[in-house]
Motif scaffolding. Structure first.
Motif, short mmCIF file in Angstrom:
data_model
loop_
_atom_site.label_atom_id
_atom_site.label_comp_id
_atom_site.label_asym_id
_atom_site.label_seq_id
_atom_site.Cartn_x
_atom_site.Cartn_y
_atom_site.Cartn_z
N LEU A 145 -7.06 -8.23 -23.32
CA LEU A 145 -5.79 -8.93 -23.11
C LEU A 145 -4.74 -8.07 -22.43
N LEU A 146 -4.75 -6.77 -22.64
CA LEU A 146 -3.75 -5.90 -22.04
C LEU A 146 -4.29 -5.08 -20.88
N GLY A 147 -5.50 -4.61 -20.96
CA GLY A 147 -6.06 -3.73 -19.94
C GLY A 147 -6.36 -4.42 -18.63
N VAL A 148 -6.99 -5.57 -18.71
CA VAL A 148 -7.38 -6.28 -17.49
C VAL A 148 -6.18 -6.72 -16.67
N PRO A 149 -5.16 -7.36 -17.27
CA PRO A 149 -4.00 -7.73 -16.45
C PRO A 149 -3.26 -6.54 -15.85
N LEU A 150 -3.35 -5.39 -16.46
CA LEU A 150 -2.72 -4.21 -15.88
C LEU A 150 -3.62 -3.54 -14.85
N LEU A 151 -4.92 -3.64 -15.01
CA LEU A 151 -5.85 -2.98 -14.11
C LEU A 151 -6.02 -3.73 -12.79
N VAL A 152 -6.00 -5.03 -12.82
CA VAL A 152 -6.21 -5.83 -11.60
C VAL A 152 -5.13 -5.54 -10.55
N LEU A 170 -3.39 -2.84 -10.17
CA LEU A 170 -3.58 -1.47 -9.71
C LEU A 170 -4.73 -1.36 -8.72
N VAL A 171 -5.80 -2.06 -8.98
CA VAL A 171 -6.94 -2.06 -8.05
C VAL A 171 -6.54 -2.74 -6.74
N TYR A 172 -5.79 -3.85 -6.83
CA TYR A 172 -5.31 -4.54 -5.64
C TYR A 172 -4.42 -3.61 -4.81
N LEU A 173 -3.53 -2.89 -5.46
CA LEU A 173 -2.65 -1.96 -4.77
C LEU A 173 -3.44 -0.85 -4.09
N ALA A 174 -4.44 -0.33 -4.77
CA ALA A 174 -5.26 0.73 -4.18
C ALA A 174 -6.02 0.24 -2.95
N VAL A 204 -2.05 -5.77 13.62
CA VAL A 204 -3.18 -5.64 12.70
C VAL A 204 -2.97 -6.55 11.50
N GLU A 205 -4.03 -7.26 11.12
CA GLU A 205 -4.02 -8.04 9.89
C GLU A 205 -4.72 -7.22 8.81
N LEU A 206 -4.00 -6.95 7.75
CA LEU A 206 -4.57 -6.17 6.65
C LEU A 206 -5.20 -7.11 5.64
N PRO A 207 -6.37 -6.78 5.12
CA PRO A 207 -7.00 -7.66 4.13
C PRO A 207 -6.18 -7.71 2.84
#
Length: 176
Positions: A51-58, A60-64, A150-153
């Motif tokens: 409940l807490l880890g996944v919404p915070l991790l997604v 961060l992965v998107y930003l990376a 440039v279009e960034l994904p």
């Protein structure tokens, strides 16, 4: 003489250790309510992680991924400017602009939609560059600026990136 009661502590002053229990262990019988609480807490760490880890991790992965794609596009445009500059000074003066544009387009193949090449003096920035090819003569120092859309994904919109490379023409070459 000192009485013995004054030297040794009384039984109420010192903790009593039972012989059937190890030292330092506190035995307290768990009641029914405590057993129910312990049983109810089982698996709560997994639920908290989900409940807490996944919404915070997604995010961060998107930003990376977004930062990585932007950096890769920036490096590609800078490499296109480098390759276009090298192509510009290695050919004849008459074909240099066409060679530079072809090389920049080939380097940015599948990454950019519109590729533009501009030329400027070595000490100036790309804002003062013009599309008119810089005079190519022995010993010339030229700044080649490549601008690409440039279009960034996973990033909405189209970004315009500019790469700059300063190239030195060979002193002992005839560019005519």
């Amino acid at each position: 003489m000192i009485p013995a009661s004054a030297i040794s502590p009384t039984p109420t002053d010192r903790p009593v250790r039972r012989a059937d229990r190890p030292a330092g262990r506190v035995d307290r019988p768990a009641g029914r309510a405590e057993r129910l609480v312990q049983r109810a807490d089982r698996g709560s760490a997994v639920v908290e992680l989900v409940l807490l880890g996944v919404p915070l991790l997604v995010p961060l992965v998107y930003l990376a991924v977004a930062v990585s794609a932007a950096q890769q596009a920036r490096a590609a445009v800078t490499d296109a400017a480098r390759q276009a500059g090298r192509a510009y000074v290695t050919g004849a003066a008459a074909t240099a602009p066409d060679r530079a544009r072809a090389v920049a387009t080939a380097v940015l193949d599948h990454r950019a939609t519109a590729v533009g090449i501009r030329y400027a003096a070595a000490g100036s920035d790309c804002g003062s560059a013009t599309e008119t090819p810089w005079p190519l003569h022995p010993g010339a120092v030229i700044a080649v600026c490549v601008t690409a859309r440039v279009e960034l994904p996973m990033v909405p919109g189209v970004r315009t990136l500019t790469g700059r490379f300063v190239v030195h023409a060979d002193r002992y070459r005839d560019y005519s």
